[in-house]
Design an enzyme around this catalytic site. Structure first.
Site, PDB file in Angstrom:
ATOM      1  CB  THR A 609     -17.990   0.935  -5.700  1.00  0.00           C
ATOM      2  OG1 THR A 609     -17.587   0.785  -7.285  1.00  0.00           O
ATOM      3  CG2 THR A 609     -19.086   2.018  -5.951  1.00  0.00           C
ATOM      4  CD  GLN A 613     -18.843  -4.709  -2.248  1.00  0.00           C
ATOM      5  OE1 GLN A 613     -19.005  -4.453  -1.045  1.00  0.00           O
ATOM      6  NE2 GLN A 613     -19.114  -5.578  -2.849  1.00  0.00           N
ATOM      7  CD  GLU A 681     -18.728 -13.270  -1.223  1.00  0.00           C
ATOM      8  OE1 GLU A 681     -19.077 -14.114  -0.415  1.00  0.00           O
ATOM      9  OE2 GLU A 681     -18.888 -13.202  -2.329  1.00  0.00           O
TER      10      GLU A 681
END
Ligand code: FES
Ligand code: FES
Lengths: 728, 152
Positions: A609, A613, A681
């Site tokens: 994951t 991301q 982010e």
């Protein structure tokens, strides 16, 4: 099915993937309840002014209509909280509070009907009369207010005057929208006198706090569910107006009410990333060492005085420019420009994605001016501490990111000169930039329960936080599997429910860093309790057996994490991103053909994951760089293309092979017990400036306004050939 | 009464004639796997098969589908055995939030049929053929890998 337990840092299959590939995962808009009624919203058709009157007669007479809510009949709602920890709303006034209109598309009525078709039709029959007032929707057309917060160190002005090399450039970013694929949706219903809401939100507890205040209820009488959220990227932090109105209507009608925004409403009424104009002034030695950096940002905010007074949300561009590079003299000023638009909100890496666009672009220009390799310039200005606070980074491996990224990309073969790589009619260019994002951690609690079940053990891991596609389900399962030596199949994770242990908003890449250590702490407690029942210290731990010896069917522990308060050290993630573009100058077309990103994010919890991301962040960066902009019509104040055919998102065809990797064995153990920082982010940061630098390398034209659209490229090329001396 | 055949089952529904196929599936048949991302034919999240071809169900009226075979993501697996694309999506982590996933898989399943006769299928061609299915989470490289895995 494997029965080995995964380890932290390994590749696990996403545990909720099966429910998603079979269409079984239930999102807010999928919830169907007996007697469900459907809402449709009416948005204002003026950008500023007052509602003089609303004629609801035709709508009320239309088939299937149950209720038309306006500011005249909405009924009382309490004031809304608007502080962290307490829930957030875009507007501290409840929706339909009065007759004032602050932006086009602001909700002025809501129709509820038996079916979505009837609601949509009746909404078109609501007749609103307005008294329009002047408005402004262009950041370059309006007056600015200077914010008091102006971080500085040294004497920037003097350094800029005295330096051997200076650069003074303006970079701009348009309004961009997080625009998750799942539109905002809520189903509200009242059970006895308690409110139950199925919402798509990053923060069930935020919703709970807002709704409790609005309806004058104790919090525990409001329950919010968000087990699956169809992406968010900052767009689902605020508790939105339609959620409150759905709850109002549900109470009035004594029936469940579903309100789903249309994508035009998402793009108009859900706060976007504010537009920015950023002037960067650099002073440097001839060897590239930075002497001074002045960063002047103008970004837009909402006009509504109430909002502006309370919280002039602005795009916090200078957070990153002040800390990243060693530079003795620094100053940032920030002006906000109130516009008649929905209040801006967060979008993936708010501040970093925009601030780095300007800073990294300017550094590339400086490197060109000094005939330096852009990577060498970064290395020359590398800082092992937060350059502003002076705190050393607890764990910082940026140099290795540069090194490994450059190696994977083949950066050493790069010719410094623009227009040095041609392929048929197209030019190729290579660019790079630094990526960074702060390590954030907030108070969180996670419970882990072990049950004896049919001869084996089953673990249930619970916390209120939501998985937005980020991989929270899998991360927590991996942490527990690792701590208790359990196979993933024996673990259930429950998320997105206010009844579960408290957890912060999923935002700021904080959730893994906050919940993973808490989950591990819960496991440590369980281990300690159960290992006491071993007959000998070397007996292998069989939880099922130990539980039965303890005479228990079930055992549970809650682990917690607190907020970061580290006075001595700074915690940041870093990375280096390298990009190849292919530019067709006749068409003005830019294609990204290759991306390499290498990151230092501390200890990776789950590789699968995490990789997704980081890739997803880079894809966002491609959108930021090449496609995304929300343009408002100055005559009417509405977005000229408020749909997914106009607000262009990256598609399959826009996205090349993306090679991401991270440094192994670099846990930030001063940050939390696992040493992990978030990864949601950092992926977007640095991508846009790397692309623009690659475009410059390809064809020698510098573009400073996002997005890098064909018309802009063609205009810049025409400009460069008209004034050839300026085309470097 | 509107007669629909969905995933091999026949249904008779009393529908508002304005009802789209997507809303009929989601609101009337409880098949919520197909998602409404845009309701305007711009995102692909609502992709289903009608007579074996991929169709944006938000742009199709339910009444117009009578006598046709509709298949949704719920009908793709054979009992507990997932379709190879579903397995490949899991193995390649070709999804994040999952909101686009049903549409991506239905689109990819139809794509495989469309290109069956072709010997070569480039990555660029797959990307082009999948470009009607947006993924805001940016799972594109993994979706491509998943499709590649099935079409070797
Ligand atoms: S919902 Fe049908 S294409 Fe977007
Ligand atoms: S997985 Fe979220 S939109 Fe594709």
């Amino acid at each position: 099915m494997s029965t080995t337990s995964p380890r932290i840092g390994g590749f696990a299959d996403r545990i909720d993937a099966r429910s998603k590939v079979t269409g079984q995962a239930r999102y807010a808009a999928d919830v169907v309840l007996p007697g469900l009624a459907h809402a449709a919203l009416v948005g204002s058709t003026i950008a500023s002014g007052r509602v003089l009157g609303v004629d609801t007669a035709r709508a009320e007479q239309a088939g299937g209509v149950l209720l038309v809510l306006t500011h005249l009949n909405r009924g009382p709602l309490g004031d809304l909280p608007n502080g962290d920890g307490d829930g957030l709303t875009a507007d501290p006034r409840p929706p339909l509070a009065d007759d004032r209109v602050h932006y086009r598309g602001q909700i002025v009525a809501m129709v509820v009907a038996e079916s979505p078709e009837e609601a949509a039709h009746a909404a078109s029959l609501v007749d609103v009369r307005y008294e329009p007032a002047p408005f402004v929707v262009d950041i370059d057309d309006a007056d600015a207010t200077r914010l008091a917060d102006a971080p500085r160190r040294g004497d920037c002005a003097a350094a800029l005057r005295a330096a051997p090399v200076t650069l003074d450039v303006v970079y701009s970013t348009p309004i961009q929208h997080p625009c998750p694929l799942e539109p905002h949706a809520a189903v509200a219903h009242w059970v006895d006198h308690d409110l139950v809401v199925h919402d798509t939100t990053q923060w069930v507890r935020g919703d709970q706090a807002v709704l409790a205040r609005a309806f004058g209820l104790p919090r525990e009488r409001v329950r919010v569910h968000a087990p699956f959220v169809g992406g968010s990227f900052g767009a689902k932090v605020f508790t939105a107006a339609h959620v409150l109105l759905a709850a109002v209507a549900a109470r009035r009608l004594q029936r469940p009410v579903k309100a789903v925004l249309r994508s035009s409403e998402v793009l108009t009424a859900v706060g976007p990333r504010a537009a920015t104009r950023q002037r960067i002034q650099l002073a440097a030695e001839r060897d590239g060492r930075l002497l001074a950096l002045r960063h002047h940002t103008r970004s837009h905010c909402a006009t509504d005085r109430g909002v502006a007074d309370l919280d002039p949300f602005y795009e916090p561009t200078s957070g990153v420019t002040r800390m990243l590079y060693a530079c003795p003299h620094y100053e940032a000023v920030h002006d906000v420009v109130p516009l008649h638009l929905a209040k801006p909100g967060w979008m993936r890496a708010p501040g970093e994605a925009t601030g780095l666009w300007a800073l990294e672009g300017a550094l590339d220009e400086l490197a060109c001016a000094l005939h330096l390799d852009p990577l060498a310039l970064r290395l020359r200005n590398h800082s092992s501490r937060d350059a502003h606070t002076g705190k050393p980074h607890a764990s910082e491996h940026l140099r290795e990111c540069y090194e490994q990224g450059a190696e994977r990309f083949g950066w050493a073969r790069r010719d410094l000169r623009p227009r040095s790589m041609r392929d048929g009619d197209a030019w190729l260019g290579w660019g790079m930039a630094t990526a960074t994002y702060p390590g954030n951690r907030d108070p969180a609690s996670v419970s882990v329960r072990l049950d004896r079940e049919r001869g084996r053990i089953h673990a249930t891991v619970s916390t209120a936080g939501a998985d937005l596609g980020t991989g929270m389900y899998t991360m927590l399962a991996v942490v527990v599997a690792d701590a208790l030596d359990l196979p993933l199949e024996w673990i259930t994770v429950e998320l997105g429910d206010t009844r579960l242990p408290p957890c912060p908003v999923t935002g700021g890449s904080n959730l893994t860093a906050s919940t993973a250590p808490a989950a591990r702490a819960a496991c440590v407690q369980l281990r300690r309790r159960l290992l006491a029942f071993r007959r000998a210290p070397d007996e292998s731990a069989d939880w099922h057996e130990l539980l039965s010896r303890a005479g228990l069917d079930q055992v549970e522990a809650v682990g917690t994490t607190d907020a970061v308060h580290d006075d001595a050290r700074a915690h940041h993630s870093f990375g280096a991103v390298f990009v190849e573009v292919r530019v067709a100058p006749e068409l003005g077309r830019i294609r990204v053909t290759r991306v390499v990103g290498v990151y230092d994010v501390g200890q990776v919890v789950d590789a699968t994951t995490t990789r997704s991301q980081l890739i997803g962040g880079i894809v966002f960066g491609i959108g930021q760089a090449l496609l995304e902009q929300l343009v408002h019509d100055p005559m009417h104040g509405l977005p000229v293309h408020a749909d997914l055919a106009g607000y262009l998102l990256p598609t399959h065809a826009d996205v090349p092979e993306i090679d991401v990797d991270w440094l192994e064995d670099v846990p930030d153990l001063a940050f939390n017990t696992i040493g992990c920082r978030g990864v949601g982010e950092i992926g977007i940061t640095g991508v846009a400036p790397a692309i623009a630098s690659a475009v410059h390398h390809a064809i020698g034209v510098r573009l400073r306004d996002l997005p890098l659209t064909p018309d802009r490229l063609l205009a810049a090329l025409a400009d460069a050939s008209a004034r050839p001396e300026r085309a470097k | 009464m509107v007669r629909l055949t969905v995933n091999g089952e026949r249904h008779e529904l009393d529908l508002d004639p304005r009802t789209t196929l997507l809303d009929a599936l989601r609101d009337h048949l409880g098949l919520t796997g197909a998602k409404k991302g845009c309701d305007h034919g711009q995102c692909g999240a609502c992709t289903v098969h009608v007579d074996g071809r991929r169709v944006l169900s938000c742009l199709a009226l339910a009444v117009a589908q009578q006598g046709r075979e509709v298949m949704t993501i719920e009908g793709l697996a054979l009992g507990v055995h997932l379709h190879p694309l579903q397995l490949a999506f899991i193995e390649c982590d070709a999804l994040q939030c999952g909101f686009c996933t049903a549409g991506q898989i239905m689109s990819a399943a139809a794509l495989l049929g469309e290109v069956e006769h072709r010997r070569e299928l480039s990555d660029a061609s797959i990307r082009e053929r999948m470009s009607g299915n947006l993924c805001r989470c940016g799972a594109y490289p993994n979706i491509l890998a998943a499709i590649r895995r099935v079409r070797t």
